[in-house]
Write a protein that holds these residues in place. Structure first.
Motif, PDB file in Angstrom:
ATOM      1  N   LEU A   1      13.041  29.241 -18.716  1.00 30.52           N
ATOM      2  CA  LEU A   1      11.985  28.251 -18.828  1.00 30.52           C
ATOM      3  C   LEU A   1      12.029  27.413 -17.561  1.00 30.52           C
ATOM      4  CD1 LEU A   1      10.045  27.342 -21.231  1.00 30.52           C
ATOM      5  CD2 LEU A   1      11.682  25.495 -21.586  1.00 30.52           C
ATOM      6  N   ALA A   2      10.878  26.965 -17.098  1.00 29.87           N
ATOM      7  CA  ALA A   2      10.845  26.168 -15.876  1.00 29.87           C
ATOM      8  C   ALA A   2       9.982  24.930 -16.073  1.00 29.87           C
ATOM      9  CB  ALA A   2      10.306  26.993 -14.709  1.00 29.87           C
ATOM     10  N   LEU A   3      10.298  23.913 -15.289  1.00 28.93           N
ATOM     11  CA  LEU A   3       9.507  22.685 -15.273  1.00 28.93           C
ATOM     12  C   LEU A   3       9.276  22.284 -13.827  1.00 28.93           C
ATOM     13  CD1 LEU A   3       8.304  20.240 -16.908  1.00 28.93           C
ATOM     14  CD2 LEU A   3      10.448  19.054 -16.363  1.00 28.93           C
ATOM     15  N   ARG A   4       8.057  21.975 -13.513  1.00 28.69           N
ATOM     16  CA  ARG A   4       7.736  21.456 -12.189  1.00 28.69           C
ATOM     17  C   ARG A   4       7.175  20.058 -12.363  1.00 28.69           C
ATOM     18  NH1 ARG A   4       7.156  23.110  -7.027  1.00 28.69           N
ATOM     19  NH2 ARG A   4       5.521  22.142  -5.744  1.00 28.69           N
ATOM     20  N   LEU A   5       7.746  19.124 -11.632  1.00 27.16           N
ATOM     21  CA  LEU A   5       7.314  17.741 -11.659  1.00 27.16           C
ATOM     22  C   LEU A   5       6.873  17.367 -10.254  1.00 27.16           C
ATOM     23  CD1 LEU A   5       7.136  14.972 -13.175  1.00 27.16           C
ATOM     24  CD2 LEU A   5       9.488  14.561 -12.421  1.00 27.16           C
ATOM     25  N   SER A   6       5.646  16.934 -10.120  1.00 23.41           N
ATOM     26  CA  SER A   6       5.122  16.606  -8.802  1.00 23.41           C
ATOM     27  C   SER A   6       5.092  15.085  -8.586  1.00 23.41           C
ATOM     28  CB  SER A   6       3.723  17.191  -8.623  1.00 23.41           C
ATOM     29  OG  SER A   6       2.835  16.632  -9.577  1.00 23.41           O
ATOM     30  N   SER A   7       4.879  14.714  -7.340  1.00 20.39           N
ATOM     31  CA  SER A   7       4.768  13.297  -6.952  1.00 20.39           C
ATOM     32  C   SER A   7       5.910  12.467  -7.536  1.00 20.39           C
ATOM     33  CB  SER A   7       3.419  12.734  -7.404  1.00 20.39           C
ATOM     34  OG  SER A   7       2.351  13.485  -6.858  1.00 20.39           O
ATOM     35  N   VAL A   8       7.099  12.926  -7.301  1.00 18.24           N
ATOM     36  CA  VAL A   8       8.284  12.278  -7.858  1.00 18.24           C
ATOM     37  C   VAL A   8       8.414  10.842  -7.332  1.00 18.24           C
ATOM     38  CG1 VAL A   8      10.799  12.316  -7.850  1.00 18.24           C
ATOM     39  CG2 VAL A   8       9.515  14.422  -8.241  1.00 18.24           C
ATOM     40  N   THR A   9       8.786   9.947  -8.224  1.00 15.21           N
ATOM     41  CA  THR A   9       9.057   8.552  -7.860  1.00 15.21           C
ATOM     42  C   THR A   9      10.488   8.221  -8.271  1.00 15.21           C
ATOM     43  OG1 THR A   9       8.460   7.526  -9.959  1.00 15.21           O
ATOM     44  CG2 THR A   9       6.659   8.039  -8.432  1.00 15.21           C
TER      45      THR A   9
ATOM     46  N   GLU B   1      20.583  24.260 -17.675  1.00 14.18           N
ATOM     47  CA  GLU B   1      19.611  23.762 -16.709  1.00 14.18           C
ATOM     48  C   GLU B   1      20.156  23.836 -15.291  1.00 14.18           C
ATOM     49  OE1 GLU B   1      19.500  21.052 -20.408  1.00 14.18           O
ATOM     50  OE2 GLU B   1      20.981  21.974 -19.092  1.00 14.18           O
ATOM     51  N   SER B   2      19.255  23.956 -14.349  1.00 12.43           N
ATOM     52  CA  SER B   2      19.631  23.903 -12.950  1.00 12.43           C
ATOM     53  C   SER B   2      18.483  23.290 -12.157  1.00 12.43           C
ATOM     54  CB  SER B   2      19.981  25.286 -12.402  1.00 12.43           C
ATOM     55  OG  SER B   2      18.885  26.163 -12.536  1.00 12.43           O
ATOM     56  N   GLY B   3      18.827  22.642 -11.071  1.00 10.98           N
ATOM     57  CA  GLY B   3      17.834  22.002 -10.234  1.00 10.98           C
ATOM     58  C   GLY B   3      18.441  21.587  -8.919  1.00 10.98           C
TER      59      GLY B   3
ATOM     60  N   THR C   1      20.556  18.281 -16.338  1.00  8.21           N
ATOM     61  CA  THR C   1      20.667  18.321 -14.887  1.00  8.21           C
ATOM     62  C   THR C   1      20.123  17.006 -14.324  1.00  8.21           C
ATOM     63  OG1 THR C   1      20.185  19.611 -12.885  1.00  8.21           O
ATOM     64  CG2 THR C   1      18.422  19.473 -14.511  1.00  8.21           C
ATOM     65  N   GLN C   2      20.873  16.422 -13.419  1.00  6.85           N
ATOM     66  CA  GLN C   2      20.519  15.118 -12.859  1.00  6.85           C
ATOM     67  C   GLN C   2      19.551  15.284 -11.697  1.00  6.85           C
ATOM     68  OE1 GLN C   2      21.782  11.722 -13.581  1.00  6.85           O
ATOM     69  NE2 GLN C   2      20.041  11.255 -12.230  1.00  6.85           N
ATOM     70  N   ILE C   3      18.504  14.496 -11.705  1.00  5.41           N
ATOM     71  CA  ILE C   3      17.591  14.426 -10.572  1.00  5.41           C
ATOM     72  C   ILE C   3      17.672  13.020  -9.980  1.00  5.41           C
ATOM     73  CG2 ILE C   3      15.179  14.434  -9.826  1.00  5.41           C
ATOM     74  CD1 ILE C   3      16.367  17.184 -10.318  1.00  5.41           C
ATOM     75  N   THR C   4      17.894  12.961  -8.699  1.00  7.24           N
ATOM     76  CA  THR C   4      17.937  11.695  -7.962  1.00  7.24           C
ATOM     77  C   THR C   4      16.813  11.698  -6.944  1.00  7.24           C
ATOM     78  OG1 THR C   4      20.338  11.580  -8.229  1.00  7.24           O
ATOM     79  CG2 THR C   4      19.356  10.229  -6.493  1.00  7.24           C
ATOM     80  N   ALA C   5      16.065  10.625  -6.927  1.00  8.30           N
ATOM     81  CA  ALA C   5      14.960  10.503  -5.981  1.00  8.30           C
ATOM     82  C   ALA C   5      15.346   9.517  -4.891  1.00  8.30           C
ATOM     83  CB  ALA C   5      13.698  10.035  -6.699  1.00  8.30           C
ATOM     84  N   SER C   6      15.492  10.042  -3.696  1.00  8.67           N
ATOM     85  CA  SER C   6      15.902   9.198  -2.586  1.00  8.67           C
ATOM     86  C   SER C   6      15.429   9.787  -1.277  1.00  8.67           C
ATOM     87  CB  SER C   6      17.422   9.051  -2.559  1.00  8.67           C
ATOM     88  OG  SER C   6      17.831   8.315  -1.418  1.00  8.67           O
ATOM     89  N   ALA C   7      15.006   8.901  -0.384  1.00  9.12           N
ATOM     90  CA  ALA C   7      14.585   9.370   0.938  1.00  9.12           C
ATOM     91  C   ALA C   7      15.794   9.658   1.814  1.00  9.12           C
ATOM     92  CB  ALA C   7      13.687   8.331   1.587  1.00  9.12           C
TER      93      ALA C   7
ATOM     94  N   SER D   1      11.433  21.375  -8.970  1.00  7.56           N
ATOM     95  CA  SER D   1      11.381  22.444  -9.964  1.00  7.56           C
ATOM     96  C   SER D   1      12.738  22.586 -10.630  1.00  7.56           C
ATOM     97  CB  SER D   1      10.974  23.763  -9.312  1.00  7.56           C
ATOM     98  OG  SER D   1       9.638  23.699  -8.856  1.00  7.56           O
ATOM     99  N   LEU D   2      12.722  22.640 -11.943  1.00  4.64           N
ATOM    100  CA  LEU D   2      13.937  22.811 -12.732  1.00  4.64           C
ATOM    101  C   LEU D   2      13.850  24.124 -13.499  1.00  4.64           C
ATOM    102  CD1 LEU D   2      14.187  19.224 -14.256  1.00  4.64           C
ATOM    103  CD2 LEU D   2      15.136  20.049 -12.095  1.00  4.64           C
ATOM    104  N   THR D   3      15.000  24.732 -13.720  1.00 10.60           N
ATOM    105  CA  THR D   3      15.069  25.994 -14.444  1.00 10.60           C
ATOM    106  C   THR D   3      16.030  25.862 -15.604  1.00 10.60           C
ATOM    107  OG1 THR D   3      14.609  27.265 -12.443  1.00 10.60           O
ATOM    108  CG2 THR D   3      15.610  28.450 -14.269  1.00 10.60           C
TER     109      THR D   3
END
Length: 119
Positions: A80-88, A6-8, A113-119, A19-21
């Motif tokens: 393979l890909a994943l798109r996630l919108s309106s992340v919280t 995975e990558s992102g 793959t780690q996703i962090t949501a931060s402003a 978007s993740l791959t």
């Protein structure tokens, strides 16, 4: 032996999309009777199935996430890909790519793959 990577972007701002791959080697994402899934690990809650794609391109989405997710593939790249919108901030976790059998039992995992949501 199949290998999934995975990558992102790692960091995404809330309300934006990510978007993740998943790059697959040692096997084809179009191999008959294989499913390719995105799964995430919710802290303290176990794993959550996000979506999967069958070898013929058919897709399934978790109803709880369907309005914000899209799974796709590039067969020329075996990705393979994943798109996630309106992340919280609640979407901040580790996302895994996996191969499953006909019973949706995972037989191969990526490392996540780690996703962090931060402003």
């Amino acid at each position: 032996q199949v290998r999934l990577q995975e990558s992102g972007p790692g960091l995404v701002k809330p309300s934006q999309s990510v978007s993740l791959t998943c790059t697959v080697s040692g096997g084809s994402i179009t191999t008959a009777y294989t499913y390719w899934a995105w799964i995430r690990q919710l802290p303290g809650k176990g794993f959550e199935w996000i979506a999967h794609m069958f070898a013929n391109g058919d897709t399934y989405y978790n109803p709880a996430l369907q309005s914000r997710t899209s799974i796709s593939r590039d067969t020329s790249k075996n990705e393979l890909a994943l798109r996630l919108s309106s992340v919280t901030p609640e979407d901040a976790t580790v996302y895994f790519c996996a191969r499953t059998d006909n019973n949706h039992l995972v037989d191969s995992w990526g490392q996540g793959t780690q996703i962090t949501a931060s402003a």
